[in-house]
Design an enzyme around this catalytic site. Structure first.
Site, short mmCIF file in Angstrom:
data_model
loop_
_atom_site.label_atom_id
_atom_site.label_comp_id
_atom_site.label_asym_id
_atom_site.label_seq_id
_atom_site.Cartn_x
_atom_site.Cartn_y
_atom_site.Cartn_z
CG ASP A 1 23.45 4.72 42.47
OD1 ASP A 1 23.56 4.21 43.59
OD2 ASP A 1 23.52 5.94 42.14
CG HIS B 1 24.82 9.27 42.54
ND1 HIS B 1 24.64 8.74 43.77
CD2 HIS B 1 25.67 10.40 42.67
CE1 HIS B 1 25.29 9.42 44.48
NE2 HIS B 1 25.97 10.27 43.95
CE1 TYR B 2 20.08 3.15 40.10
CE2 TYR B 2 21.46 1.89 38.57
CZ TYR B 2 20.41 2.02 39.77
OH TYR B 2 20.18 0.93 40.40
CB THR B 3 18.00 9.45 38.57
OG1 THR B 3 17.54 8.66 37.50
CG2 THR B 3 18.57 10.88 38.16
CD GLU C 1 21.46 11.14 41.40
OE1 GLU C 1 21.43 10.07 40.58
OE2 GLU C 1 21.36 11.04 42.45
CG HIS D 1 25.56 6.10 45.57
ND1 HIS D 1 24.18 6.39 45.63
CD2 HIS D 1 26.03 6.54 46.92
CE1 HIS D 1 24.00 6.97 46.94
NE2 HIS D 1 25.06 6.94 47.84
ZN ZN Z 1 23.29 7.26 43.88
#
Ligand code: ZN
Length: 252
Positions: free
Chosen positions: A148, A31-33, A96, A138
């Protein structure tokens, strides 16, 4: 560099529960935040009101925060599916990457952050024996909702480090019999169904209807965001087809 040389910080999050008994961990979701700062993301991932978390968060300087033990089920994927499984949280580890994301100024992931991810992810997939085709973004497991970690994320690098798959493309583009021109929104018929079948065979949550609908656009975009990053437009073109068929030959 061994895992013990990572800078690890414990920052326990209450947002987790038990995995189903007998649950196998066989997916890694990245993911990215999507938040302006790492501190804001850590606060949110540890806020009981927010009810979201991940197992790890990696800061831009490479620091790894441990939020939820891998034994527990972290709440990172939400409504999602991969290869027919709809409780991705139950069988995955979630990592993340701190990055403002498309909403707040999406940017490339710094070297220190990627280096830490490479080591951590390699350790995770090795311990859980997670196959390459189940190292996902994600956006792969929730293509209608999520973008993301996005098109700046260096999946090829991870694959070179033994984490995930990356297509070994033929030197010359292969002409696939099913595809004549570019498929896009509104198109119908067997070629569309064939493309949808191939995406489903790889794992995406799509069924072959033969209609190039909104879901198809989202799934093709998710596929491109991961495997054909130079153009993410949701149109199923010859290069997208070649990359997908190449991957299927590698993993199935
Ligand atoms: Zn995500």
């Amino acid at each position: 560099m061994p895992l013990t040389m990572l800078k690890l910080v414990d920052r326990p999050s209450p947002n987790n529960d038990a995995r189903a008994s007998g649950a196998v961990v066989d997916i890694l979701v990245l993911h990215y935040t999507g938040m302006r700062t790492t501190d804001a993301a850590l606060d949110r991932l540890c806020d009981p009101e927010a009810s979201v978390s991940a197992h790890y968060l990696i800061d831009t300087d490479g620091t790894v925060y441990r939020l939820v033990p891998e034994l527990r089920r972290a709440w990172h994927a939400g409504v999602s599916s991969w290869a027919g499984d709809t409780d991705v949280n139950d069988r995955s580890v979630g990592i993340e990457m701190s990055n403002p994301g498309h909403e707040f100024g999406y940017r490339p992931f710094p070297e220190a952050q990627m280096a830490s991810l490479e080591r951590l992810a390699h350790d995770v997939v090795t311990r859980h024996r997670i196959p390459g085709r189940r190292v996902l973004g994600h956006s792969d497991v929730a293509p209608t909702r999520k973008q993301d970690p996005g098109e700046f994320f260096d999946w090829a690098r991870l694959a070179r480090a033994g984490v995930g798959v990356w297509p070994r493309l033929p030197r010359k583009p292969v002409a696939y019999a099913t595809l004549d021109g570019v498929l896009g929104p509104g198109d119908q018929g067997r070629a569309v169904a064939s493309a949808q079948s191939a995406l489903a065979a790889f794992g995406y949550g799509i069924t072959p209807t033969g209609d190039y609908d909104d879901l198809t656009v989202d799934v093709v975009s998710a596929f491109q965001r991961h495997f054909r990053q130079r153009r993410v437009d949701g149109a199923y073109d010859a290069e997208t087809e070649t990359v997908l068929r190449t991957l299927l030959e590698m993993v199935v």
